[in-house]
Enzyme design. Structure first.
Site, PDB file in Angstrom:
ATOM      1  N   SER A   1       0.842  -1.192   0.000  1.00  0.00           N
ATOM      2  CA  SER A   1       0.000   0.000   0.000  1.00  0.00           C
ATOM      3  C   SER A   1       0.883   1.251   0.000  1.00  0.00           C
ATOM      4  O   SER A   1       1.717   1.404  -0.891  1.00  0.00           O
ATOM      5  CB  SER A   1      -0.965  -0.040   1.190  1.00  0.00           C
ATOM      6  OG  SER A   1      -1.932   0.977   1.076  1.00  0.00           O
TER       7      SER A   1
ATOM      8  N   ASP B   1      -9.574  -3.523  -6.328  1.00  0.00           N
ATOM      9  CA  ASP B   1      -8.925  -2.388  -5.664  1.00  0.00           C
ATOM     10  C   ASP B   1      -9.002  -1.183  -6.595  1.00  0.00           C
ATOM     11  O   ASP B   1      -8.611  -1.275  -7.764  1.00  0.00           O
ATOM     12  CB  ASP B   1      -7.463  -2.754  -5.387  1.00  0.00           C
ATOM     13  CG  ASP B   1      -6.665  -1.677  -4.676  1.00  0.00           C
ATOM     14  OD1 ASP B   1      -7.206  -0.585  -4.414  1.00  0.00           O
ATOM     15  OD2 ASP B   1      -5.482  -1.931  -4.400  1.00  0.00           O
TER      16      ASP B   1
ATOM     17  N   HIS C   1      -8.291  -3.884  -1.646  1.00  0.00           N
ATOM     18  CA  HIS C   1      -7.016  -3.394  -1.137  1.00  0.00           C
ATOM     19  C   HIS C   1      -6.718  -4.065   0.209  1.00  0.00           C
ATOM     20  O   HIS C   1      -7.521  -4.010   1.124  1.00  0.00           O
ATOM     21  CB  HIS C   1      -7.064  -1.867  -0.991  1.00  0.00           C
ATOM     22  CG  HIS C   1      -5.720  -1.253  -0.850  1.00  0.00           C
ATOM     23  ND1 HIS C   1      -4.851  -1.122  -1.906  1.00  0.00           N
ATOM     24  CD2 HIS C   1      -5.078  -0.742   0.221  1.00  0.00           C
ATOM     25  CE1 HIS C   1      -3.738  -0.555  -1.493  1.00  0.00           C
ATOM     26  NE2 HIS C   1      -3.855  -0.313  -0.198  1.00  0.00           N
TER      27      HIS C   1
END
Length: 196
Positions: free
Chosen positions: A33, A139, A169
């Site tokens: 991330s 995502d 995600h």
């Protein structure tokens, strides 16, 4: 701010415990991330000054669901604008809080595609680093992750992309089978790099 012009910062002495338990000749920078975004930018920076990091030898980057953005909306951002994990409004707010005052989401820290220079990946290529970019189509960031993967490939960087169907995600955090798949993908990359 020009990242490449800054010197590397590091200690000349490796801690004894680290030398004892780690093979510093086979290191990878990895992030998930926002950490994937950071690993990407740090990787480009340190590729220009690897001799200053010895005995640490970086072999590549692992960018798991790297968090990028931009002003122009992608198809996945529009499609998943109301995502339950990372809705587009939250993503925009996070960028507003994270970026330097007075810049927009096309700043290089947010949108690495906005200001790519022709020689940007030369150090990474000359070092033979391998890069892995992962993502999933559930995502809202997937289009940006694929865009980075394609740009690296176009520029001759040894890069692999692993993009799954479904998910969201951080999906591997709640699904042990997906976490295992990710671990195997990373293991395969590391082994292919360190045995060649």
């Amino acid at each position: 701010m020009k990242i490449a012009s800054k010197p590397c910062i590091g200690s000349s002495k490796t801690p004894e415990w680290l030398e004892k338990h780690a093979d510093l000749s086979k290191a990878f920078l990895m992030g998930s991330s926002a950490g994937g975004n950071i690993a990407y930018h740090v990787g480009l920076h340190v590729a220009a000054c690897v001799d200053e990091l010895l005995p640490l030898q970086i072999k590549g980057l692992i960018l798991h669901q790297p968090y990028f953005g931009g002003i122009e909306r992608t198809e996945s951002e529009l499609r998943l604008a109301k995502d339950r994990v990372v809705p587009l409004t939250l993503s925009d707010l996070l960028w507003d809080l994270s970026l330097p005052i007075g810049v927009d989401r096309d700043h290089e820290y947010c949108n690495p595609m906005a200001k790519i220079k022709p020689d940007q990946f030369d150090h990474v290529k000359s070092l033979g680093w391998k890069i892995l970019v992962t993502g999933c189509d559930g995502d809202l960031l997937i289009d940006r992750q694929i865009e980075l993967w394609k740009k690296l490939e176009e520029n001759g960087v040894p890069v692999a992309g692993k993009f799954d169907e479904g998910g969201c995600h951080g999906y591997e955090l709640g699904d042990p089978s997906k976490a295992k798949e990710l671990a195997i993908t990373i293991k395969d990359l590391v082994e292919s790099t360190t045995t060649s």
